[in-house]
Design a protein around this motif. Structure first.
Motif, mmCIF file in Angstrom:
data_model
loop_
_atom_site.group_PDB
_atom_site.id
_atom_site.type_symbol
_atom_site.label_atom_id
_atom_site.label_comp_id
_atom_site.label_asym_id
_atom_site.label_seq_id
_atom_site.Cartn_x
_atom_site.Cartn_y
_atom_site.Cartn_z
ATOM 1 N N ILE A 131 0.871 -1.175 0.000
ATOM 2 C CA ILE A 131 0.000 0.000 0.000
ATOM 3 C C ILE A 131 0.905 1.221 0.000
ATOM 4 C CG2 ILE A 131 -1.850 1.283 1.138
ATOM 5 C CD1 ILE A 131 -2.571 -1.331 2.616
ATOM 6 N N HIS A 132 0.683 2.088 -0.960
ATOM 7 C CA HIS A 132 1.482 3.302 -1.072
ATOM 8 C C HIS A 132 0.561 4.510 -0.933
ATOM 9 C CE1 HIS A 132 4.742 0.719 -2.380
ATOM 10 N NE2 HIS A 132 3.900 0.176 -3.241
ATOM 11 N N PHE A 133 0.737 5.245 0.151
ATOM 12 C CA PHE A 133 -0.045 6.455 0.386
ATOM 13 C C PHE A 133 0.754 7.663 -0.073
ATOM 14 C CE2 PHE A 133 -1.779 3.639 3.688
ATOM 15 C CZ PHE A 133 -3.135 3.741 3.386
ATOM 16 N N THR A 134 0.085 8.568 -0.776
ATOM 17 C CA THR A 134 0.680 9.842 -1.147
ATOM 18 C C THR A 134 -0.246 10.935 -0.646
ATOM 19 O OG1 THR A 134 1.644 8.872 -3.138
ATOM 20 C CG2 THR A 134 1.577 11.277 -3.018
ATOM 21 N N ALA A 135 0.283 11.791 0.227
ATOM 22 C CA ALA A 135 -0.482 12.919 0.763
ATOM 23 C C ALA A 135 -0.079 14.168 -0.002
ATOM 24 C CB ALA A 135 -0.203 13.092 2.249
ATOM 25 N N PHE A 136 -1.060 14.842 -0.559
ATOM 26 C CA PHE A 136 -0.834 16.093 -1.257
ATOM 27 C C PHE A 136 -1.252 17.214 -0.311
ATOM 28 C CE2 PHE A 136 -1.446 12.845 -4.427
ATOM 29 C CZ PHE A 136 -0.404 13.091 -5.324
ATOM 30 N N VAL A 137 -0.257 17.998 0.144
ATOM 31 C CA VAL A 137 -0.505 19.041 1.135
ATOM 32 C C VAL A 137 -0.344 20.397 0.468
ATOM 33 C CG1 VAL A 137 0.238 20.034 3.331
ATOM 34 C CG2 VAL A 137 0.327 17.545 2.993
ATOM 35 N N GLN A 138 -1.425 21.168 0.483
ATOM 36 C CA GLN A 138 -1.395 22.548 -0.018
ATOM 37 C C GLN A 138 -1.084 23.436 1.177
ATOM 38 O OE1 GLN A 138 -1.882 23.787 -3.136
ATOM 39 N NE2 GLN A 138 -1.542 25.842 -2.372
ATOM 40 N N SER A 139 0.081 24.051 1.146
ATOM 41 C CA SER A 139 0.521 24.845 2.288
ATOM 42 C C SER A 139 1.172 26.134 1.818
ATOM 43 C CB SER A 139 1.529 24.044 3.116
ATOM 44 O OG SER A 139 2.069 24.848 4.139
ATOM 45 N N ILE A 177 2.743 -6.258 5.367
ATOM 46 C CA ILE A 177 2.412 -5.505 4.158
ATOM 47 C C ILE A 177 3.417 -4.375 4.019
ATOM 48 C CG2 ILE A 177 0.685 -4.049 3.015
ATOM 49 C CD1 ILE A 177 -1.471 -5.547 4.567
ATOM 50 N N ASP A 178 3.948 -4.177 2.816
ATOM 51 C CA ASP A 178 4.865 -3.072 2.548
ATOM 52 C C ASP A 178 4.042 -1.789 2.459
ATOM 53 O OD1 ASP A 178 7.014 -1.468 1.797
ATOM 54 O OD2 ASP A 178 6.861 -2.045 -0.310
ATOM 55 N N VAL A 179 4.172 -0.906 3.452
ATOM 56 C CA VAL A 179 3.406 0.333 3.495
ATOM 57 C C VAL A 179 4.377 1.506 3.400
ATOM 58 C CG1 VAL A 179 1.778 1.755 4.807
ATOM 59 C CG2 VAL A 179 1.669 -0.743 4.991
ATOM 60 N N THR A 180 4.086 2.419 2.471
ATOM 61 C CA THR A 180 4.870 3.644 2.366
ATOM 62 C C THR A 180 3.937 4.834 2.502
ATOM 63 O OG1 THR A 180 4.688 3.749 -0.049
ATOM 64 C CG2 THR A 180 6.612 2.601 0.857
ATOM 65 N N PHE A 181 4.503 5.955 2.944
ATOM 66 C CA PHE A 181 3.746 7.194 3.101
ATOM 67 C C PHE A 181 4.638 8.332 2.630
ATOM 68 C CE2 PHE A 181 1.661 10.766 5.028
ATOM 69 C CZ PHE A 181 0.331 10.387 5.126
ATOM 70 N N THR A 182 4.186 9.033 1.605
ATOM 71 C CA THR A 182 4.963 10.116 1.017
ATOM 72 C C THR A 182 4.137 11.394 1.046
ATOM 73 O OG1 THR A 182 5.989 8.525 -0.489
ATOM 74 C CG2 THR A 182 6.198 10.850 -1.067
ATOM 75 N N ILE A 183 4.807 12.502 1.317
ATOM 76 C CA ILE A 183 4.134 13.800 1.292
ATOM 77 C C ILE A 183 4.636 14.581 0.086
ATOM 78 C CG2 ILE A 183 3.815 16.004 2.483
ATOM 79 C CD1 ILE A 183 4.137 14.472 5.120
#
Length: 132
Positions: A80-88, A118-124
């Motif tokens: 599972i690969h999460f990508t967070a798009f942060v408007q700052s 589970i291979d979990v990644t989190f990218t911002i």
């Protein structure tokens, strides 16, 4: 929690309302959708909390989840690969974004429950400045 099993669904009542789970998308939420949704809910709210605690102003956050399932192993979720798009409007370095990503991974209880299998990644991904 108590669950009632019917022909096409399994249902439970929560304080928010009734939850229907089914392998048929027209009868309820699919189990893998709930699974990934629970990880997204946990990690996304944690990301928001971390940004607030670090006094990083943000206007908008979106979270996308990509996943890999193995059809040869009961269609299990392997990545599972999460990508967070942060408007700052704040200026954040890539190093700061990586540090916040690591805080999310190491402090999200739902992710920590599955990270050994589970291979979990989190990218911002940052979009500093105002949107055009």
């Amino acid at each position: 929690m108590k669950f009632i099993i019917n022909e096409e669904t399994i249902k439970t009542g929560t304080t928010f309302g009734e939850l229907s789970v089914s392998t048929n998308e027209e009868a309820g939420y699919r189990p893998f959708q709930l699974f990934i949704g629970s990880l997204a809910g946990c990690s996304g709210t944690l990301l928001r909390t971390i940004l607030l605690k670090k006094r990083i102003d943000f206007e908008h956050i979106e979270l996308e989840a990509d996943y890999v399932r193995n059809p040869d192993e009961a269609n299990r979720i392997e990545e599972i690969h999460f990508t967070a798009f942060v408007q700052s409007g704040d200026r954040l370095s890539d190093k700061q974004a990586e540090r916040v990503s690591q805080l999310v991974l190491s402090n999200c209880g739902m992710i920590q429950s599955v990270i050994s299998s589970i291979d979990v990644t989190f990218t911002i991904r940052l979009n500093n400045g105002k949107q055009p």
